[in-house]
Design an enzyme around this catalytic site. Sequence first.
Site, mmCIF file in Angstrom:
data_model
loop_
_atom_site.group_PDB
_atom_site.id
_atom_site.type_symbol
_atom_site.label_atom_id
_atom_site.label_comp_id
_atom_site.label_asym_id
_atom_site.label_seq_id
_atom_site.Cartn_x
_atom_site.Cartn_y
_atom_site.Cartn_z
ATOM 1 N N LEU A 33 0.751 -1.199 -0.225
ATOM 2 C CA LEU A 33 0.146 0.066 0.093
ATOM 3 C C LEU A 33 0.958 1.200 -0.030
ATOM 4 O O LEU A 33 0.348 2.410 0.646
ATOM 5 C CB LEU A 33 -1.068 0.176 1.219
ATOM 6 C CG LEU A 33 -1.927 -1.273 1.229
ATOM 7 C CD1 LEU A 33 -2.894 -1.128 2.334
ATOM 8 C CD2 LEU A 33 -2.692 -1.228 -0.346
ATOM 9 N N TYR A 139 14.678 4.134 -13.149
ATOM 10 C CA TYR A 139 13.453 3.297 -13.331
ATOM 11 C C TYR A 139 13.451 2.556 -14.559
ATOM 12 O O TYR A 139 13.340 1.295 -14.336
ATOM 13 C CB TYR A 139 12.278 4.343 -13.490
ATOM 14 C CG TYR A 139 10.966 3.580 -13.803
ATOM 15 C CD1 TYR A 139 10.464 2.838 -13.110
ATOM 16 C CD2 TYR A 139 10.620 4.027 -15.109
ATOM 17 C CE1 TYR A 139 9.197 2.265 -13.582
ATOM 18 C CE2 TYR A 139 9.362 3.186 -15.516
ATOM 19 C CZ TYR A 139 8.628 2.483 -14.663
ATOM 20 O OH TYR A 139 7.571 1.737 -14.996
ATOM 21 N N GLY A 279 14.352 14.474 -19.933
ATOM 22 C CA GLY A 279 14.483 12.982 -20.132
ATOM 23 C C GLY A 279 13.198 12.676 -21.040
ATOM 24 O O GLY A 279 12.966 11.436 -21.237
HETATM 25 N N1 LIG Z 1 1.247 3.237 -15.613
HETATM 26 C C1 LIG Z 1 1.879 2.954 -16.631
HETATM 27 O O1 LIG Z 1 1.720 3.734 -17.771
HETATM 28 C C2 LIG Z 1 3.036 2.158 -16.700
HETATM 29 C C3 LIG Z 1 3.986 2.032 -17.987
HETATM 30 C C4 LIG Z 1 4.815 1.260 -17.919
HETATM 31 C C5 LIG Z 1 4.949 0.169 -16.965
HETATM 32 N N2 LIG Z 1 4.168 0.134 -15.651
HETATM 33 C C6 LIG Z 1 4.481 -0.612 -14.750
HETATM 34 O O2 LIG Z 1 3.251 -1.296 -14.317
HETATM 35 C C7 LIG Z 1 3.246 -1.495 -13.012
HETATM 36 C C8 LIG Z 1 1.887 -0.982 -12.422
HETATM 37 O O3 LIG Z 1 1.767 0.310 -12.320
HETATM 38 P P1 LIG Z 1 0.726 1.273 -11.830
HETATM 39 O O4 LIG Z 1 0.571 2.490 -12.641
HETATM 40 O O5 LIG Z 1 -0.406 0.613 -11.631
HETATM 41 O O6 LIG Z 1 1.345 1.791 -10.611
HETATM 42 P P2 LIG Z 1 0.955 1.768 -8.976
HETATM 43 O O7 LIG Z 1 1.808 2.673 -8.252
HETATM 44 O O8 LIG Z 1 -0.713 2.340 -9.066
HETATM 45 O O9 LIG Z 1 0.819 0.517 -8.472
HETATM 46 C C9 LIG Z 1 1.758 -0.319 -7.943
HETATM 47 C C10 LIG Z 1 1.436 -1.094 -6.547
HETATM 48 O O10 LIG Z 1 2.520 -1.833 -6.198
HETATM 49 C C11 LIG Z 1 2.533 -1.784 -4.790
HETATM 50 N N3 LIG Z 1 3.899 -1.829 -4.286
HETATM 51 C C12 LIG Z 1 4.929 -1.128 -4.598
HETATM 52 N N4 LIG Z 1 6.109 -1.575 -4.151
HETATM 53 C C13 LIG Z 1 5.899 -2.568 -3.651
HETATM 54 C C14 LIG Z 1 6.611 -3.599 -2.718
HETATM 55 N N5 LIG Z 1 7.946 -3.711 -2.847
HETATM 56 N N6 LIG Z 1 5.756 -4.795 -2.088
HETATM 57 C C15 LIG Z 1 4.397 -4.786 -2.226
HETATM 58 N N7 LIG Z 1 3.948 -3.760 -2.837
HETATM 59 C C16 LIG Z 1 4.424 -2.829 -3.566
HETATM 60 C C17 LIG Z 1 2.143 -0.272 -4.527
HETATM 61 O O11 LIG Z 1 1.530 -0.218 -3.099
HETATM 62 C C18 LIG Z 1 1.008 0.086 -5.699
HETATM 63 O O12 LIG Z 1 -0.240 -0.512 -5.053
HETATM 64 C C19 LIG Z 1 4.503 -1.137 -12.355
HETATM 65 O O13 LIG Z 1 5.452 -2.117 -12.419
HETATM 66 C C20 LIG Z 1 5.008 -0.120 -13.507
HETATM 67 O O14 LIG Z 1 6.312 0.187 -13.460
HETATM 68 C C21 LIG Z 1 3.251 1.444 -15.687
HETATM 69 O O1 LIG Z 2 1.040 17.204 -16.827
HETATM 70 C C1 LIG Z 2 1.512 16.700 -17.790
HETATM 71 C C2 LIG Z 2 2.051 15.490 -17.841
HETATM 72 C C3 LIG Z 2 2.712 14.895 -18.935
HETATM 73 N N1 LIG Z 2 2.996 15.768 -20.226
HETATM 74 C C4 LIG Z 2 3.593 15.344 -21.289
HETATM 75 O O2 LIG Z 2 2.785 14.086 -21.820
HETATM 76 C C5 LIG Z 2 3.601 13.074 -22.344
HETATM 77 C C6 LIG Z 2 3.236 11.802 -21.487
HETATM 78 O O3 LIG Z 2 3.827 11.988 -20.183
HETATM 79 P P1 LIG Z 2 3.400 10.622 -19.188
HETATM 80 O O4 LIG Z 2 4.075 11.371 -17.873
HETATM 81 O O5 LIG Z 2 1.732 10.561 -19.202
HETATM 82 O O6 LIG Z 2 4.149 9.399 -19.974
HETATM 83 P P2 LIG Z 2 5.393 9.139 -20.003
HETATM 84 O O7 LIG Z 2 5.398 8.811 -21.600
HETATM 85 O O8 LIG Z 2 6.363 9.955 -19.585
HETATM 86 O O9 LIG Z 2 5.735 7.815 -19.405
HETATM 87 C C7 LIG Z 2 5.166 6.537 -19.436
HETATM 88 O O10 LIG Z 2 6.516 6.018 -20.386
HETATM 89 C C8 LIG Z 2 7.626 5.934 -19.623
HETATM 90 C C9 LIG Z 2 8.662 5.474 -20.451
HETATM 91 O O11 LIG Z 2 9.232 6.246 -21.175
HETATM 92 C C10 LIG Z 2 7.433 5.082 -18.380
HETATM 93 O O12 LIG Z 2 7.035 3.717 -18.821
HETATM 94 C C11 LIG Z 2 6.170 5.502 -17.551
HETATM 95 O O13 LIG Z 2 5.665 4.627 -16.589
HETATM 96 C C12 LIG Z 2 5.005 5.577 -18.618
HETATM 97 O O14 LIG Z 2 3.886 6.245 -17.683
HETATM 98 C C13 LIG Z 2 4.876 13.472 -22.044
HETATM 99 O O15 LIG Z 2 5.448 14.111 -23.235
HETATM 100 C C14 LIG Z 2 4.949 14.452 -21.012
HETATM 101 O O16 LIG Z 2 5.917 15.388 -21.118
HETATM 102 C C15 LIG Z 2 2.703 17.126 -19.866
HETATM 103 O O17 LIG Z 2 2.923 17.680 -20.866
HETATM 104 N N2 LIG Z 2 2.013 17.665 -18.905
#
Ligand SMILES: NC(=O)c1ccc[n+]([C@@H]2O[C@H](COP(=O)([O-])OP(=O)(O)OC[C@H]3O[C@@H](n4cnc5c(N)ncnc54)[C@H](O)[C@@H]3O)[C@@H](O)[C@H]2O)c1
Ligand SMILES: O=c1ccn([C@@H]2O[C@H](COP(=O)(O)OP(=O)(O)O[C@H]3O[C@H](CO)[C@H](O)[C@H](O)[C@H]3O)[C@@H](O)[C@H]2O)c(=O)[nH]1
Length: 316
Positions: A33, A139, A279
């Site tokens: 959590l 990351y 980045g």
């Molecule tokens: N959201 C995206 O666009 C995106 C893109 C690429 C990859 N991912 C990957 O997908 C996965 C889920 O992402 P999300 O957006 O749902 O994130 P999130 O933060 O909503 O969910 C992650 C969950 O893992 C739990 N957690 C974190 N570390 C923990 C640990 N050591 N032990 C037990 N629980 C732990 C957190 O409490 C949380 O509930 C992540 O691995 C993230 O890197 C997400």
């Molecule tokens: O308030 C905001 C938020 C985002 N952005 C822009 O919107 C695009 C998308 O940004 P996000 O933060 O939504 O997503 P990212 O592409 O940065 O990140 C995604 O791709 C990453 C890999 O590059 C990781 O995997 C990450 O977890 C995943 O969410 C980017 O150009 C960012 O600069 C804005 O202009 N304003």
Amino acid sequence: MNLLVTGGAGYIGSVVTAQLLAEGHEVVVLDDLSTGHADAVPEGARLVRGSLREAAEAVLAEGGFDAVLHFAAKSLVGESVARPALYWDANLGESLALFEAMRRTGVAKIVFSSTAAAYGDPERTPIPEDAPPRPTSPYGATKLAIDGVLTAYARLHGLGAVSLRYFNVAGAHGRFGERHAVETHLIPNVLAAALGRHEAVRIFGADYPTPDGTCVRDYVHVVDLGRAHLLALDACAPGAHVVYNLGSGGGHSVGEVIDVCREVTGLPIPAVIEERRPGDPAILVASSAAIARDLGWKAERGLNEMVADAWGFARR
Ligand SMILES: NC(=O)c1ccc[n+]([C@@H]2O[C@H](COP(=O)([O-])OP(=O)(O)OC[C@H]3O[C@@H](n4cnc5c(N)ncnc54)[C@H](O)[C@@H]3O)[C@@H](O)[C@H]2O)c1
Ligand SMILES: O=c1ccn([C@@H]2O[C@H](COP(=O)(O)OP(=O)(O)O[C@H]3O[C@H](CO)[C@H](O)[C@H](O)[C@H]3O)[C@@H](O)[C@H]2O)c(=O)[nH]1
């Protein structure tokens, strides 16, 4: 199947847990959590509160688990740049504890949440799985390292593993959606501005080499992503580790996303152009040809549906 879902109280993990339950699977969620919410765990799943190090082995030792879906991670790119050691420990260290717990308890299948961030700044788009992985953040580097550990565990210990490299996940599934205390993602931030929680959307850079000058990303609906996990579970084969990209194969600029949010909400949503976010690559678009070929998966939901579902969730 009997499944352990790590991170099932988070955004993507809660949606996939709901989908797994709907398909008739039994689910135990292991979550500390740290960024998730106990009330996001779908009814019908058992929540064990704890970290992977603290609790994975004890849970798996209860017996009867067929596979693990591993979502738990820290995933803020900026935070990972500021605190790399925290990310190596939380992502790689915690994952190693999980994989060892699996090895010791004889649970031999895993689907892992990898990321587009493993590729870094791409040489060409759409990005195929064999593009050189050159992460530009700790990351991305931790996720790539975990992919490497899975390859080794498959070869040396017979694990059957699938890594899914998500591009930009968006949308919601009914009451399950994105609810982060620190929200960096574009669509929830645009919708927060629509709800008046922010004065305006901040556009991070409008001078990129793209048609409207804003960054282009490949958005994939969280429900489509969930379907890929169900297929990946069936595809885990002993001794093999396979990596698949998950995207739609097409890109949308930040400007386009904001326009779709205006259309869907019917609200003007003010936006201001700010400096580039360090980045951010100009364009990130996935080739999802491999998972289409091998598992028959294809993204079915477009950007309008992602925004409409996220908007429904944001207003709840
Ligand atoms: N959201 C995206 O666009 C995106 C893109 C690429 C990859 N991912 C990957 O997908 C996965 C889920 O992402 P999300 O957006 O749902 O994130 P999130 O933060 O909503 O969910 C992650 C969950 O893992 C739990 N957690 C974190 N570390 C923990 C640990 N050591 N032990 C037990 N629980 C732990 C957190 O409490 C949380 O509930 C992540 O691995 C993230 O890197 C997400
Ligand atoms: O308030 C905001 C938020 C985002 N952005 C822009 O919107 C695009 C998308 O940004 P996000 O933060 O939504 O997503 P990212 O592409 O940065 O990140 C995604 O791709 C990453 C890999 O590059 C990781 O995997 C990450 O977890 C995943 O969410 C980017 O150009 C960012 O600069 C804005 O202009 N304003």
